[in-house]
Design an enzyme around this catalytic site. Structure first.
Site, PDB file in Angstrom:
ATOM      1  CG  HIS A 189      -1.915  -0.985   1.125  1.00 26.34           C
ATOM      2  ND1 HIS A 189      -2.442  -1.841   1.931  1.00 26.34           N
ATOM      3  CD2 HIS A 189      -2.770  -1.059   0.021  1.00 26.34           C
ATOM      4  CE1 HIS A 189      -3.457  -2.529   1.132  1.00 26.34           C
ATOM      5  NE2 HIS A 189      -3.956  -2.134   0.260  1.00 26.34           N
ATOM      6  NE  ARG A 296      -5.675  -2.993 -16.205  1.00 25.79           N
ATOM      7  CZ  ARG A 296      -4.772  -2.402 -17.093  1.00 25.79           C
ATOM      8  NH1 ARG A 296      -4.443  -1.079 -16.882  1.00 25.79           N
ATOM      9  NH2 ARG A 296      -3.891  -3.104 -17.881  1.00 25.79           N
ATOM     10  NE  ARG A 332     -10.304  -5.534 -17.844  1.00 26.62           N
ATOM     11  CZ  ARG A 332      -9.028  -5.516 -17.961  1.00 26.62           C
ATOM     12  NH1 ARG A 332      -8.458  -6.027 -18.926  1.00 26.62           N
ATOM     13  NH2 ARG A 332      -8.668  -5.476 -16.785  1.00 26.62           N
ATOM     14  CD  GLU A 431      -7.577  -9.624 -22.821  1.00 28.28           C
ATOM     15  OE1 GLU A 431      -6.672  -9.061 -22.059  1.00 28.28           O
ATOM     16  OE2 GLU A 431      -8.491  -9.854 -22.070  1.00 28.28           O
ATOM     17  CG  ASN A 454      -0.814  -5.211 -20.890  1.00 30.44           C
ATOM     18  OD1 ASN A 454      -0.010  -4.502 -21.406  1.00 30.44           O
ATOM     19  ND2 ASN A 454      -1.291  -4.724 -19.594  1.00 30.44           N
ATOM     20  NE  ARG A 465       0.066  -9.313 -17.416  1.00 25.53           N
ATOM     21  CZ  ARG A 465      -1.307  -8.683 -17.669  1.00 25.53           C
ATOM     22  NH1 ARG A 465      -2.100  -9.241 -18.430  1.00 25.53           N
ATOM     23  NH2 ARG A 465      -1.638  -7.745 -17.113  1.00 25.53           N
ATOM     24  CB  CYS A 502      -6.844  -0.793 -23.589  1.00 29.02           C
ATOM     25  SG  CYS A 502      -7.163  -2.348 -23.579  1.00 29.02           S
TER      26      CYS A 502
HETATM   27  C1  PEP Z   1      -4.114  -6.716 -21.517  1.00 30.44           C
HETATM   28  O1  PEP Z   1      -3.939  -7.611 -21.493  1.00 30.44           O
HETATM   29  O2  PEP Z   1      -3.389  -6.060 -22.453  1.00 30.44           O
HETATM   30  C2  PEP Z   1      -5.060  -5.819 -20.636  1.00 30.44           C
HETATM   31  C3  PEP Z   1      -5.226  -4.330 -20.932  1.00 30.44           C
HETATM   32  O3  PEP Z   1      -5.614  -6.031 -19.705  1.00 30.44           O
HETATM   33  P1  PEP Z   1      -4.853  -6.646 -18.298  1.00 30.44           P
HETATM   34  O4  PEP Z   1      -3.547  -5.863 -18.291  1.00 30.44           O
HETATM   35  O5  PEP Z   1      -5.780  -5.745 -17.141  1.00 30.44           O
HETATM   36  O6  PEP Z   1      -4.957  -8.045 -18.210  1.00 30.44           O
HETATM   37 MG    MG Z   2      -5.492  -8.674 -20.020  1.00 33.31          MG
END
Ligand code: PEP
Ligand code: MG
Length: 571
Positions: A189, A296, A332, A431, A454, A465, A502
C-alpha cells in the site's frame, strides 16, 4: 557517498534532506492479570476507539487522495470487526491471564504469519494491514495513540522501515519530496499510495536505515530504484540536471494539452486513458484524455472485503461518464483470475491460473455477480457514452453467450421501467491469439476491438507475464505479436469496426509511430503517458509510417524491430 538499489515504484527524481521516521511506539509490556473481564472490556473499548479513528481516516483520504485509498481504511475497520480475531484475543486473555496489549499482539501475529506464508502476493501484503490494525489497538490501549509521522515543516525525503497506510495519509505532499522504505513490494500500500499522491518512491531499499540519519542528503530515481546517500558533487550535479530536464520536459509537454492529436498529414488519432479507480479521473482529464479506453473494474472488487453493490457501482460508472462529459467511456467488465484474485469469491486453486477460469470464463461461472455489474453499467449508460468491453475472449460462443446475458439484463430492466441506452456498444478485448486469428468472425459479432497487448504477448509467446526468469521472451517488439496486431487492425477495418489498443504497448512511444502506420484508431494508456504520446503523433505522418510497416514486419527479431524503430519517435 554510499549507493543502494531498491525497487522504484513511483517515478520521478527526488533530492532532499533525510527525515527518518522512527518505529511507531506500539511497544508494550507483557503483564499478568487477574481480572479477565476488565481486560476484555478494555479490548472492546479499544475496538470502538479504533473504529472512530479509522472512520476519520476514511473520510480524510476520500477527500484528499481517492476512493481506493479510503477503502484501505475501510478494510481496516473490517479487521477490527473480525470475530476470529476477537475470539482469539479472548482466548489468550482467558487462558494465559495476560494483559490485552499482549493478547492483541499475539492474535494479530497468528493471522499475519499465516497470511505471510501464502504464495499469493496480494494476500501476503494483507499481513501488513493486520499488523497496522494491531499497532493501532496497542497504541490506544497504552495511551500513545498519536500518529508517529515526524513533523515535516520543510522539504524532506522520508526514510522508514515501512510506512503504514494510516501514516501515509498524514504525509504532506507539499513538503515530502520522496519516500524510501526498507520493506514493501510493488503491490504494497505504500507503493499504491505514493503513486496516487504523485510522490517519487522506492521500496525494498534494504539496509538504508543503518546507513542514514536525519539531515543526510539523498538523491534517488523513483523509476529505476537507485539512490545515493550524501552524494558527491558529480552525482548531485547529474541528478539536479535530470530534475531540471524533467521539469523542462514536463512544461514543454504541457503545451500539448490543448493541441489536437492529429498527424502531420491530418490523420486523427484518439488518445484515451486507462483507469482502475475514479481517483485517476482528474489526472486523465488534466492530461487531455479524449475518452476512457479501459476502466479496469476488477479493482472495485479487489480493494474491498465483499463485492460492490449494484448501487455503489452505478454511482461510480455514472460519475465517470459525467466527468468525461459525453466522451467515450469503455468499461471492461470484471476481469478476475490470473494474477488478480478476490479472496471472498472462494475460487478454486488452479494449476495454471493464466490459462484457467479468468475474465469472461469467470463472469459466466459467477453469473449472478456479473449480472449485478451489467445492471449497474446499463443503468449508468444514459449518463454519457458508455461502452461495454468483454475481457479474455477466445471463442465466438463466448461473445454470443455474453450478448445473451446482456440482453436478459436489458429485458429485466425494461420490465421494471428502468432506462438504459438501447444502442450501447459492445466490444471485446483481443488478447488471445485465438481471438486474433478469427478476428473476421469476431468483428461481425461486435462493435469494436481493443487489443490487450499485455496478455496477447504472454499467450502468443507462451510466456508468463509475471515470471522474471523468462522476461527476455516477453517483448512488445516481437515480430509474431506485431504481425498479429496488424492482422487484427486490418480485419477490424475490413468489417467496418474501430480498433483500439489498451495494453501497455499503446503508451510505448517507440511503437506508437508503427501502430499509427498500421491504422490503429485509438490508443489508451496511463495519464502520465498521454502528453508524450500526443507529441509523437503530431510529429509523424500516417502515410509515411504506413510505408514503414511492411519493412518492420519483415524483420526477424524483437531486437531488430526495436533498433529499427528507434529513430521514429525521437521527441
Ligand atoms: C491487456 O491484457 O493488455 C490488458 C489491458 O488487460 P490487463 O493488463 O488488465 O490483463
Ligand atoms: Mg488482459
Amino acid at each position: 557517498m554510499e549507493s543502494l538499489l531498491g525497487t522504484g515504484v513511483s517515478k520521478g527524481i527526488a533530492i532532499g534532506s533525510v527525515l527518518v521516521k522512527k518505529e511507531s511506539s506500539s511497544d508494550f509490556q507483557k503483564k499478568s492479570i487477574t481480572d479477565v473481564e476488565h481486560e476484555w472490556d478494555r479490548f472492546q473499548k479499544a475496538i470502538e476507539a479504533g473504529k472512530k479513528q479509522l472512520e476519520v481516516l476514511v473520510q480524510q483520504s476520500r477527500e484528499t487522495i481517492g476512493e481506493d485509498e479510503a477503502q484501505i481504511f475501510e478494510a481496516h475497520i473490517l479487521i477490527l470487526e473480525d470475530e476470529e480475531l476477537a475470539n482469539l484475543v479472548k482466548t489468550q486473555i482467558d487462558n494465559q491471564k495476560k494483559n490485552t496489549e499482549w493478547a492483541v499482539h499475539e492474535a494479530a501475529e497468528h493471522f499475519a504469519v499465516i497470511l505471510e506464508g501464502l504464495e499469493d502476493e496480494y494476500l501476503k501484503e494483507r499481513a501488513h494491514d493486520i499488523r497496522d490494525v494491531s499497532a493501532r489497538l496497542i497504541r490506544i490501549l497504552s495511551g500513545t495513540d498519536k500518529h508517529e509521522i515526524p513533523i515535516m515543516d520543510k522539504p524532506c525525503i522520508i526514510v522508514a522501515r515501512d510506512l503504514l497506510p494510516g501514516e501515509m495519509v498524514h504525509i504532506d505532499k507539499a513538503v515530502v519530496m520522496g519516500i524510501i522504505t526498507e520493506a514493501g513490494a510493488k503491490t504494497s500500500h505504500t507503493a499504491i499510495l505514493a503513486k496516487a499522491m504523485g510522490i517519487p518512491a522506492i521500496v525494498g531499499a534494504e539496509g538504508i536505515l543503518e546507513k542514514v540519519k536525519d539531515h543526510d542528503t539523498i538523491v534517488f530515481d523513483g523509476e529505476l530504484g537507485n539512490l545515493f546517500i550524501n552524494p558527491d558533487s558529480d552525482i548531485l550535479e547529474q541528478y539536479n540536471q535530470k530534475l531540471e530536464l524533467l521539469k523542462i520536459q514536463k512544461k514543454e509537454l504541457e503545451s500539448f494539452r490543448d493541441r489536437a492529436s492529429i498527424t502531420k498529414d491530418g490523420a486523427d488519432v484518439e488518445l484515451f486513458g486507462n483507469m482502475a479507480s475514479v481517483a485517476e479521473l482528474p489526472g486523465l482529464v488534466e492530461n487531455g484524455a479524449q475518452g476512457i479506453g479501459l476502466f479496469r473494474t476488477e479493482f472495485l472488487y479487489t480493494t474491498q472485503a465483499s463485492a460492490p453493490s449494484e448501487e455503489e457501482q452505478f454511482e461510480i460508472y455514472k460519475l465517470t461518464a459525467e466527468k468525461m462529459q459525453g466522451k467515450t467511456v469503455i468499461i471492461r467488465t470484471l476481469d478476475i483470475g490470473g494474477d488478480k484474485e478476490i479472496p471472498y469469491l472462494g475460487l478454486d486453486k488452479e494449476e495454471n491460473p493464466f490459462l484457467g477460469c479468468r475474465g469472461i470464463r469467470l463472469c459466466f461461472d459467477k453469473v449472478d455477480i456479473w449480472k449485478v455489474q451489467l445492471r449497474a453499467l446499463l443503468r449508468a449508460s444514459i449518463f454519457g457514452d458508455i461502452k461495454i468491453m468483454l475481457p479474455m475472449i477466445s471463442v465466438i460462443e463466448e461473445v454470443r453467450k455474453a450478448k445473451e446475458i446482456i440482453n436478459e439484463v436489458k429485458e429485466e430492466l425494461e420490465s421494471s421501467g428502468i432506462p438504459f441506452n438501447e444502442n450501447l456498444e459492445i466490444g471485446i478485448m483481443i488478447e488471445t491469439p485465438a481471438a486474433a486469428m478469427i478476428a473476421d468472425s469476431m468483428a461481425s459479432e461486435v462493435d469494436f476491438f481493443s487489443i490487450g497487448t499485455n496478455d496477447l504477448i504472454q499467450y502468443t509467446l507462451a510466456c508468463d507475464r509475471m515470471n522474471p526468469k523468462i522476461s527476455y521472451l516477453y517483448s512488445q517488439f516481437n515480430p509474431s505479436v506485431l504481425r498479429l496486431i496488424k492482422h487484427i487492425i486490418d480485419t477490424g477495418h475490413e468489417y467496418g469496426i474501430k480498433v483500439g489498443m489498451c495494453g501497455e504497448a499503446a503508451g510505448d512511444i517507440r511503437l506508437i509511430p508503427l501502430f499509427v502506420g498500421m491504422g490503429l484508431d485509438e490508443f489508451s494508456m496511463n495519464a502520465s503517458g498521454l502528453l508524450e504520446a500526443k507529441k509523437v503523433v503530431t510529429q509523424i505522418s500516417r502515410l509515411e509510417m504506413s510505408k514503414v510497416v511492411p519493412e518492420v514486419l519483415k524483420l526477424k527479431t524483437a531486437q531488430e524491430v526495436e533498433t529499427y524503430l528507434a529513430g521514429f519517435s525521437a521527441i
